[in-house]
Design a protein around this motif. Structure first.
Motif, PDB file in Angstrom:
ATOM      1  N   THR A  50       0.855  -1.178   0.000  1.00 46.66           N
ATOM      2  CA  THR A  50       0.000   0.000   0.000  1.00 46.66           C
ATOM      3  C   THR A  50       0.894   1.232   0.000  1.00 46.66           C
ATOM      4  OG1 THR A  50      -0.130  -0.147   2.397  1.00 46.66           O
ATOM      5  CG2 THR A  50      -1.969  -1.044   1.137  1.00 46.66           C
ATOM      6  N   ASN A  51       0.609   2.145  -0.897  1.00 46.31           N
ATOM      7  CA  ASN A  51       1.416   3.345  -1.047  1.00 46.31           C
ATOM      8  C   ASN A  51       0.522   4.558  -0.984  1.00 46.31           C
ATOM      9  OD1 ASN A  51       4.031   2.506  -1.286  1.00 46.31           O
ATOM     10  ND2 ASN A  51       4.319   3.316  -3.335  1.00 46.31           N
ATOM     11  N   SER A  52       1.069   5.664  -0.495  1.00 51.44           N
ATOM     12  CA  SER A  52       0.322   6.905  -0.473  1.00 51.44           C
ATOM     13  C   SER A  52       0.722   7.794  -1.642  1.00 51.44           C
ATOM     14  CB  SER A  52       0.585   7.634   0.845  1.00 51.44           C
ATOM     15  OG  SER A  52       1.975   7.869   0.990  1.00 51.44           O
ATOM     16  N   PHE A  53       1.505   7.256  -2.560  1.00 52.72           N
ATOM     17  CA  PHE A  53       1.916   8.027  -3.722  1.00 52.72           C
ATOM     18  C   PHE A  53       1.988   7.125  -4.951  1.00 52.72           C
ATOM     19  CE2 PHE A  53       5.711   6.608  -1.483  1.00 52.72           C
ATOM     20  CZ  PHE A  53       6.545   6.118  -2.478  1.00 52.72           C
ATOM     21  N   PHE A  54       1.907   7.756  -6.107  1.00 52.82           N
ATOM     22  CA  PHE A  54       1.983   7.026  -7.368  1.00 52.82           C
ATOM     23  C   PHE A  54       3.429   6.666  -7.674  1.00 52.82           C
ATOM     24  CE2 PHE A  54      -2.075   9.088  -7.942  1.00 52.82           C
ATOM     25  CZ  PHE A  54      -2.819   8.121  -8.604  1.00 52.82           C
ATOM     26  N   ILE A  55       3.604   5.525  -8.312  1.00 47.91           N
ATOM     27  CA  ILE A  55       4.908   5.128  -8.820  1.00 47.91           C
ATOM     28  C   ILE A  55       4.773   5.036 -10.328  1.00 47.91           C
ATOM     29  CG2 ILE A  55       6.679   3.354  -8.828  1.00 47.91           C
ATOM     30  CD1 ILE A  55       5.635   2.782  -5.888  1.00 47.91           C
ATOM     31  N   VAL A  56       5.589   5.833 -11.005  1.00 47.01           N
ATOM     32  CA  VAL A  56       5.506   5.957 -12.447  1.00 47.01           C
ATOM     33  C   VAL A  56       6.719   5.273 -13.067  1.00 47.01           C
ATOM     34  CG1 VAL A  56       5.348   7.570 -14.389  1.00 47.01           C
ATOM     35  CG2 VAL A  56       4.324   8.175 -12.168  1.00 47.01           C
ATOM     36  N   GLU A  78      10.933   5.977  -2.378  1.00 51.44           N
ATOM     37  CA  GLU A  78      10.504   7.157  -1.636  1.00 51.44           C
ATOM     38  C   GLU A  78       9.846   8.143  -2.584  1.00 51.44           C
ATOM     39  OE1 GLU A  78      13.870   8.749   0.465  1.00 51.44           O
ATOM     40  OE2 GLU A  78      14.236   6.873   1.530  1.00 51.44           O
ATOM     41  N   MET A  79       8.847   8.840  -2.072  1.00 49.27           N
ATOM     42  CA  MET A  79       8.139   9.832  -2.861  1.00 49.27           C
ATOM     43  C   MET A  79       9.081  10.977  -3.249  1.00 49.27           C
ATOM     44  SD  MET A  79       4.580  11.797  -1.977  1.00 49.27           S
ATOM     45  CE  MET A  79       5.223  12.892  -0.736  1.00 49.27           C
ATOM     46  N   GLY A  80       8.866  11.504  -4.441  1.00 47.23           N
ATOM     47  CA  GLY A  80       9.606  12.686  -4.870  1.00 47.23           C
ATOM     48  C   GLY A  80      11.009  12.414  -5.366  1.00 47.23           C
ATOM     49  N   LYS A  81      11.272  11.193  -5.814  1.00 42.72           N
ATOM     50  CA  LYS A  81      12.604  10.869  -6.331  1.00 42.72           C
ATOM     51  C   LYS A  81      12.487  10.217  -7.703  1.00 42.72           C
ATOM     52  CE  LYS A  81      14.897  10.575  -1.917  1.00 42.72           C
ATOM     53  NZ  LYS A  81      15.717   9.800  -1.006  1.00 42.72           N
ATOM     54  N   ILE A  82      13.566  10.341  -8.474  1.00 45.21           N
ATOM     55  CA  ILE A  82      13.676   9.697  -9.779  1.00 45.21           C
ATOM     56  C   ILE A  82      14.760   8.634  -9.648  1.00 45.21           C
ATOM     57  CG2 ILE A  82      14.239   9.992 -12.223  1.00 45.21           C
ATOM     58  CD1 ILE A  82      13.479  13.004 -11.817  1.00 45.21           C
ATOM     59  N   TYR A  83      14.411   7.409  -9.973  1.00 43.09           N
ATOM     60  CA  TYR A  83      15.351   6.286  -9.908  1.00 43.09           C
ATOM     61  C   TYR A  83      15.669   5.864 -11.339  1.00 43.09           C
ATOM     62  CZ  TYR A  83      13.630   6.165  -5.120  1.00 43.09           C
ATOM     63  OH  TYR A  83      13.274   6.501  -3.839  1.00 43.09           O
ATOM     64  N   VAL A  84      16.953   5.715 -11.644  1.00 45.71           N
ATOM     65  CA  VAL A  84      17.387   5.416 -13.001  1.00 45.71           C
ATOM     66  C   VAL A  84      18.129   4.081 -13.024  1.00 45.71           C
ATOM     67  CG1 VAL A  84      18.783   6.243 -14.948  1.00 45.71           C
ATOM     68  CG2 VAL A  84      17.581   7.880 -13.498  1.00 45.71           C
ATOM     69  N   ILE A  85      17.664   3.173 -13.884  1.00 48.97           N
ATOM     70  CA  ILE A  85      18.323   1.884 -14.053  1.00 48.97           C
ATOM     71  C   ILE A  85      19.738   2.115 -14.587  1.00 48.97           C
ATOM     72  CG2 ILE A  85      17.529   1.542 -16.412  1.00 48.97           C
ATOM     73  CD1 ILE A  85      16.995  -1.360 -15.758  1.00 48.97           C
ATOM     74  N   ILE A  86      20.656   1.227 -14.223  1.00 51.09           N
ATOM     75  CA  ILE A  86      22.015   1.345 -14.751  1.00 51.09           C
ATOM     76  C   ILE A  86      22.287   0.210 -15.741  1.00 51.09           C
ATOM     77  CG2 ILE A  86      22.837   2.541 -12.686  1.00 51.09           C
ATOM     78  CD1 ILE A  86      24.348  -0.124 -11.992  1.00 51.09           C
ATOM     79  N   GLU A  87      23.433   0.283 -16.361  1.00 51.70           N
ATOM     80  CA  GLU A  87      23.831  -0.679 -17.385  1.00 51.70           C
ATOM     81  C   GLU A  87      23.812  -2.119 -16.862  1.00 51.70           C
ATOM     82  OE1 GLU A  87      26.961   0.970 -14.991  1.00 51.70           O
ATOM     83  OE2 GLU A  87      25.668   2.023 -16.382  1.00 51.70           O
ATOM     84  N   HIS A 147       8.951  19.577 -17.990  1.00 47.25           N
ATOM     85  CA  HIS A 147       7.565  20.033 -17.848  1.00 47.25           C
ATOM     86  C   HIS A 147       6.837  19.435 -16.644  1.00 47.25           C
ATOM     87  CE1 HIS A 147       8.447  21.209 -21.975  1.00 47.25           C
ATOM     88  NE2 HIS A 147       7.548  22.150 -21.757  1.00 47.25           N
ATOM     89  N   LEU A 148       7.550  18.698 -15.825  1.00 47.03           N
ATOM     90  CA  LEU A 148       6.919  18.038 -14.684  1.00 47.03           C
ATOM     91  C   LEU A 148       7.166  18.838 -13.407  1.00 47.03           C
ATOM     92  CD1 LEU A 148       5.425  15.304 -14.041  1.00 47.03           C
ATOM     93  CD2 LEU A 148       7.635  14.539 -13.190  1.00 47.03           C
ATOM     94  N   PRO A 149       6.104  19.257 -12.693  1.00 45.16           N
ATOM     95  CA  PRO A 149       6.317  19.942 -11.420  1.00 45.16           C
ATOM     96  C   PRO A 149       6.998  19.004 -10.430  1.00 45.16           C
ATOM     97  CG  PRO A 149       3.985  19.960 -12.043  1.00 45.16           C
ATOM     98  CD  PRO A 149       4.697  19.082 -13.002  1.00 45.16           C
ATOM     99  N   TYR A 150       7.799  19.559  -9.548  1.00 45.25           N
ATOM    100  CA  TYR A 150       8.528  18.683  -8.625  1.00 45.25           C
ATOM    101  C   TYR A 150       7.752  18.393  -7.348  1.00 45.25           C
ATOM    102  CZ  TYR A 150       9.991  22.853  -6.036  1.00 45.25           C
ATOM    103  OH  TYR A 150      10.011  24.006  -5.301  1.00 45.25           O
ATOM    104  N   LYS A 151       6.623  19.048  -7.132  1.00 43.96           N
ATOM    105  CA  LYS A 151       5.831  18.794  -5.921  1.00 43.96           C
ATOM    106  C   LYS A 151       4.600  17.975  -6.280  1.00 43.96           C
ATOM    107  CE  LYS A 151       7.319  22.742  -3.242  1.00 43.96           C
ATOM    108  NZ  LYS A 151       6.939  23.933  -2.502  1.00 43.96           N
ATOM    109  N   MET A 152       4.820  16.691  -6.484  1.00 37.67           N
ATOM    110  CA  MET A 152       3.724  15.776  -6.773  1.00 37.67           C
ATOM    111  C   MET A 152       3.867  14.565  -5.871  1.00 37.67           C
ATOM    112  SD  MET A 152       3.364  15.874 -10.925  1.00 37.67           S
ATOM    113  CE  MET A 152       2.449  14.370 -10.917  1.00 37.67           C
ATOM    114  N   LYS A 153       2.747  13.908  -5.607  1.00 36.32           N
ATOM    115  CA  LYS A 153       2.775  12.688  -4.783  1.00 36.32           C
ATOM    116  C   LYS A 153       3.100  11.501  -5.675  1.00 36.32           C
ATOM    117  CE  LYS A 153      -0.150  14.151  -1.014  1.00 36.32           C
ATOM    118  NZ  LYS A 153      -1.318  13.875  -0.205  1.00 36.32           N
ATOM    119  N   SER A 154       4.367  11.440  -6.107  1.00 39.72           N
ATOM    120  CA  SER A 154       4.783  10.380  -7.014  1.00 39.72           C
ATOM    121  C   SER A 154       6.293  10.201  -6.967  1.00 39.72           C
ATOM    122  CB  SER A 154       4.336  10.714  -8.447  1.00 39.72           C
ATOM    123  OG  SER A 154       4.751  12.000  -8.809  1.00 39.72           O
TER     124      SER A 154
END
Length: 190
Positions: free
Chosen positions: A2-8, A71-80, A26-33
Motif C-alpha cells: 500500500t502506497n500513499s503516492f503514485f509510482i511511475v 521514496e516519494m519525490g525521487k527519480i530512480y534510473v536503471i544502470i547498465e 515540464h513536470l512539477p517537482y511537488k507531486m505525490k509520485s
C-alpha cells in the motif's frame, strides 16, 4: 503493498534521452509520485542518464546500483546491464539476462502492475522494438494507467507504436503533454 503516492515507470530506448528531458522539463517537482526510468543501455558502458536528468529537474536522481527503498519525490534510473522490479516497497536490482533483446521495460512494468495495481502508471517514450507492450497490457489489466509518446514526436517510433496498437493507452501525446496529463491524473486521485 500500500502506497500513499503514485509510482511511475518510464520506458525508453533509442531517442529516449530527448523525450525524457522534455518530460522532466515540464513536470512539477511537488507531486505525490516517484519515477523509475528503465532504458535500453549498453551492457559494458556506464550510463550517464542520471547526470543528464539532474539538469532537467529539481527532484533527486538516483542511480539504481543496489536494492533501494522507494521514496516519494525521487527519480530512480536503471544502470547498465541490470533490470529493476518493484517488490514490497523496494526497487530490486538484478543482473540482466543473457538474451540479446532487452526487456527491462516489460520487467519493470509487469512488477508495477502486480505490486501496485491501480496506482501503477507506465509511460512509453521513444524507442525501437516492442519492449513495454507486454508490461503495459499487464498494468492496464491490473487497473493502472498507460501513457504513450505520440510516434510523430518520437525520434524512433516503434516502442510507442507497438503499445498504441496493442494496448490502447489513455493518452498519446508529446512528452511535455504527458507530464501535464500526469499532473491531472495524480490530482484526480488525491
Amino acid at each position: 503493498m500500500t502506497n500513499s503516492f503514485f509510482i511511475v515507470g518510464i520506458g525508453a530506448s533509442a531517442g529516449g534521452v530527448p523525450a525524457l528531458t522534455e518530460f522532466f522539463d515540464h513536470l512539477p517537482y511537488k507531486m505525490k509520485s516517484s519515477y523509475v526510468v528503465a532504458t535500453h543501455l549498453m551492457r559494458d558502458r556506464q550510463s550517464l542518464l542520471d547526470q543528464i536528468l539532474k539538469k532537467h529537474t529539481k527532484l533527486p536522481v538516483i542511480r539504481l546500483e543496489k536494492d533501494t527503498k522507494l521514496e516519494m519525490g525521487k527519480i530512480y534510473v536503471i544502470i547498465e546491464d541490470t533490470t529493476v522490479t518493484v517488490k514490497d516497497g523496494l526497487l530490486k536490482v538484478e543482473k540482466r539476462d543473457d538474451k540479446v533483446v532487452n526487456s527491462c521495460v516489460d520487467i519493470l512494468f509487469e512488477s508495477l502492475a502486480i505490486e501496485l495495481r491501480e496506482i501503477g502508471i507506465g509511460i512509453i517514450l521513444s524507442g525501437g522494438g516492442n519492449d513495454g507492450l507486454k508490461g503495459a497490457k499487464k498494468i492496464k489489466e491490473m487497473g493502472g494507467k498507460v501513457l504513450v509518446q505520440n510516434p510523430d514526436s518520437a525520434k524512433i517510433p516503434w516502442m510507442p507504436m507497438s503499445v498504441i496498437e496493442g494496448d490502447h493507452p489513455i493518452i498519446v501525446e508529446t512528452p511535455a503533454k504527458i507530464a501535464q496529463h500526469l499532473v491531472r491524473l495524480c490530482k484526480l486521485s488525491e
